[in-house]
Design a protein around this motif. Structure first.
Motif, mmCIF file in Angstrom:
data_model
loop_
_atom_site.group_PDB
_atom_site.id
_atom_site.type_symbol
_atom_site.label_atom_id
_atom_site.label_comp_id
_atom_site.label_asym_id
_atom_site.label_seq_id
_atom_site.Cartn_x
_atom_site.Cartn_y
_atom_site.Cartn_z
ATOM 1 N N ALA A 130 0.868 -1.172 0.000
ATOM 2 C CA ALA A 130 0.000 0.000 0.000
ATOM 3 C C ALA A 130 0.909 1.227 0.000
ATOM 4 O O ALA A 130 2.008 1.192 0.559
ATOM 5 N N THR A 131 0.445 2.271 -0.629
ATOM 6 C CA THR A 131 1.221 3.498 -0.725
ATOM 7 C C THR A 131 0.399 4.640 -0.148
ATOM 8 O O THR A 131 -0.790 4.774 -0.456
ATOM 9 N N VAL A 132 1.039 5.448 0.696
ATOM 10 C CA VAL A 132 0.395 6.625 1.268
ATOM 11 C C VAL A 132 1.190 7.836 0.800
ATOM 12 O O VAL A 132 2.412 7.874 0.932
ATOM 13 N N VAL A 133 0.474 8.810 0.260
ATOM 14 C CA VAL A 133 1.101 10.027 -0.242
ATOM 15 C C VAL A 133 0.790 11.151 0.744
ATOM 16 O O VAL A 133 -0.377 11.429 1.030
ATOM 17 N N LEU A 134 1.855 11.767 1.261
ATOM 18 C CA LEU A 134 1.711 12.856 2.233
ATOM 19 C C LEU A 134 2.214 14.162 1.632
ATOM 20 O O LEU A 134 3.302 14.208 1.047
ATOM 21 N N ARG A 135 1.421 15.221 1.803
ATOM 22 C CA ARG A 135 1.852 16.546 1.367
ATOM 23 C C ARG A 135 2.866 17.098 2.368
ATOM 24 O O ARG A 135 2.954 16.639 3.506
ATOM 25 N N ALA A 136 3.573 18.134 1.966
ATOM 26 C CA ALA A 136 4.587 18.752 2.821
ATOM 27 C C ALA A 136 3.981 19.298 4.114
ATOM 28 O O ALA A 136 4.665 19.379 5.138
ATOM 29 N N ASP A 137 2.691 19.633 4.091
ATOM 30 C CA ASP A 137 2.048 20.138 5.312
ATOM 31 C C ASP A 137 1.616 19.013 6.247
ATOM 32 O O ASP A 137 1.036 19.254 7.307
ATOM 33 N N GLY A 138 1.905 17.768 5.875
ATOM 34 C CA GLY A 138 1.592 16.622 6.721
ATOM 35 C C GLY A 138 0.243 15.995 6.445
ATOM 36 O O GLY A 138 -0.085 14.953 7.007
ATOM 37 N N SER A 139 -0.562 16.605 5.582
ATOM 38 C CA SER A 139 -1.872 16.033 5.282
ATOM 39 C C SER A 139 -1.729 14.864 4.305
ATOM 40 O O SER A 139 -0.777 14.789 3.523
ATOM 41 N N VAL A 140 -2.691 13.951 4.369
ATOM 42 C CA VAL A 140 -2.694 12.791 3.484
ATOM 43 C C VAL A 140 -3.304 13.199 2.152
ATOM 44 O O VAL A 140 -4.458 13.625 2.088
ATOM 45 N N ALA A 141 -2.523 13.079 1.088
ATOM 46 C CA ALA A 141 -3.013 13.401 -0.249
ATOM 47 C C ALA A 141 -3.758 12.218 -0.850
ATOM 48 O O ALA A 141 -4.737 12.393 -1.566
ATOM 49 N N ASP A 142 -3.298 10.999 -0.537
ATOM 50 C CA ASP A 142 -3.923 9.818 -1.110
ATOM 51 C C ASP A 142 -3.459 8.562 -0.385
ATOM 52 O O ASP A 142 -2.343 8.516 0.133
ATOM 53 N N VAL A 143 -4.318 7.554 -0.349
ATOM 54 C CA VAL A 143 -3.975 6.220 0.133
ATOM 55 C C VAL A 143 -4.281 5.279 -1.025
ATOM 56 O O VAL A 143 -5.402 5.250 -1.531
ATOM 57 N N LEU A 144 -3.251 4.555 -1.448
ATOM 58 C CA LEU A 144 -3.370 3.698 -2.632
ATOM 59 C C LEU A 144 -3.096 2.248 -2.239
ATOM 60 O O LEU A 144 -1.951 1.802 -2.241
ATOM 61 N N PRO A 145 -4.152 1.504 -1.868
ATOM 62 C CA PRO A 145 -3.968 0.100 -1.459
ATOM 63 C C PRO A 145 -3.900 -0.829 -2.668
ATOM 64 O O PRO A 145 -4.821 -1.562 -2.967
ATOM 65 N N ARG A 146 -2.786 -0.730 -3.392
ATOM 66 C CA ARG A 146 -2.613 -1.517 -4.609
ATOM 67 C C ARG A 146 -1.131 -1.607 -4.927
ATOM 68 O O ARG A 146 -0.323 -0.893 -4.354
ATOM 69 N N SER A 147 -0.796 -2.479 -5.873
ATOM 70 C CA SER A 147 0.597 -2.575 -6.296
ATOM 71 C C SER A 147 0.769 -1.841 -7.628
ATOM 72 O O SER A 147 -0.181 -1.651 -8.375
ATOM 73 N N PHE A 148 2.005 -1.442 -7.867
ATOM 74 C CA PHE A 148 2.366 -0.768 -9.108
ATOM 75 C C PHE A 148 3.400 -1.614 -9.837
ATOM 76 O O PHE A 148 4.293 -2.179 -9.217
ATOM 77 N N ASP A 149 3.304 -1.641 -11.175
ATOM 78 C CA ASP A 149 4.229 -2.443 -11.963
ATOM 79 C C ASP A 149 5.496 -1.692 -12.355
ATOM 80 O O ASP A 149 6.523 -2.307 -12.613
ATOM 81 N N ASN A 150 5.419 -0.357 -12.420
ATOM 82 C CA ASN A 150 6.578 0.405 -12.859
ATOM 83 C C ASN A 150 6.506 1.850 -12.365
ATOM 84 O O ASN A 150 5.477 2.279 -11.839
ATOM 85 N N ALA A 151 7.596 2.569 -12.567
ATOM 86 C CA ALA A 151 7.688 3.955 -12.079
ATOM 87 C C ALA A 151 6.689 4.865 -12.782
ATOM 88 O O ALA A 151 6.196 5.828 -12.170
ATOM 89 N N ASP A 152 6.362 4.587 -14.034
ATOM 90 C CA ASP A 152 5.382 5.410 -14.740
ATOM 91 C C ASP A 152 4.009 5.315 -14.074
ATOM 92 O O ASP A 152 3.308 6.326 -13.931
ATOM 93 N N GLU A 153 3.613 4.089 -13.673
ATOM 94 C CA GLU A 153 2.333 3.913 -12.972
ATOM 95 C C GLU A 153 2.333 4.667 -11.646
ATOM 96 O O GLU A 153 1.328 5.277 -11.273
ATOM 97 N N ILE A 154 3.446 4.604 -10.937
ATOM 98 C CA ILE A 154 3.541 5.310 -9.655
ATOM 99 C C ILE A 154 3.395 6.812 -9.888
ATOM 100 O O ILE A 154 2.602 7.480 -9.216
ATOM 101 N N ALA A 155 4.134 7.342 -10.846
ATOM 102 C CA ALA A 155 4.074 8.774 -11.138
ATOM 103 C C ALA A 155 2.654 9.192 -11.524
ATOM 104 O O ALA A 155 2.156 10.231 -11.070
ATOM 105 N N ALA A 156 1.980 8.393 -12.347
ATOM 106 C CA ALA A 156 0.625 8.726 -12.786
ATOM 107 C C ALA A 156 -0.354 8.747 -11.615
ATOM 108 O O ALA A 156 -1.278 9.570 -11.583
#
Length: 166
Positions: A130-156
């Motif tokens: 699972a991936t959690v994206v945090l903004r610089a202010d500490g807030s949660v931008a997104d929670v992504l409970p999935r796998s990614f196959d490559n860096a392009d998918e992660i970036a998207a």
């Protein structure tokens, strides 16, 4: 600590982030974990304060996690210092985590969180990876409970939620 010296040397991980600027994510205040790379204790909220962070929650025995970790390392290489990719190992077996990272050639800062304190604090579904994206202010931008196959998918999936260009 002595038992981890060999696996730590093999993994050759970078240090975990030093305390940043500000208070950090409120949900993570009071959580202190070991940095797998050097055994230093890390106040997680302080370490993430003022940083845009991609937290990658994984375990050594998780096959989709092992497939995703090199993609996370490639994403970090591409995005550079504007985003910090920090992996969070969610199993008690730290030796196995270090050996798995060494085997994969993944050198990202890693927190040892066998009790899954970060996942609980951020209310991450019980899924790995699972991936959690945090903004610089500490807030949660997104929670992504999935796998990614490559860096392009992660970036998207990650970059639009934190304002990083494609």
């Amino acid at each position: 600590a002595e038992a981890l010296a060999g696996p730590r040397a093999q993994a050759d991980l970078p240090p975990c982030p030093a305390p940043g600027v500000g208070d950090g994510p409120q949900a993570l205040r009071g959580i202190t974990l070991e940095c797998a790379g050097d055994g230093a204790m890390v106040d997680v909220a302080e370490a993430l304060a003022g940083r845009t962070v991609v937290l990658n929650l994984w375990a050594y025995w998780c096959a989709p996690c092992a497939a995703e970790l090199p993609a996370m390392a490639e994403y970090q290489r591409r995005v550079g210092p504007q985003v910090t990719v920090l992996t969070v190992h969610q199993d008690e077996n730290e030796t196995a985590a270090l050996l798995r990272l060494a085997e994969l050639g993944v050198r990202l800062p890693t927190l040892q969180d066998g009790r899954r304190l970060i996942a609980a604090a951020l209310r991450v579904p019980n899924v790995m990876p699972a991936t959690v994206v945090l903004r610089a202010d500490g807030s949660v931008a997104d929670v992504l409970p999935r796998s990614f196959d490559n860096a392009d998918e992660i970036a998207a999936a990650v970059n639009p939620s934190i304002g990083v260009p494609g």
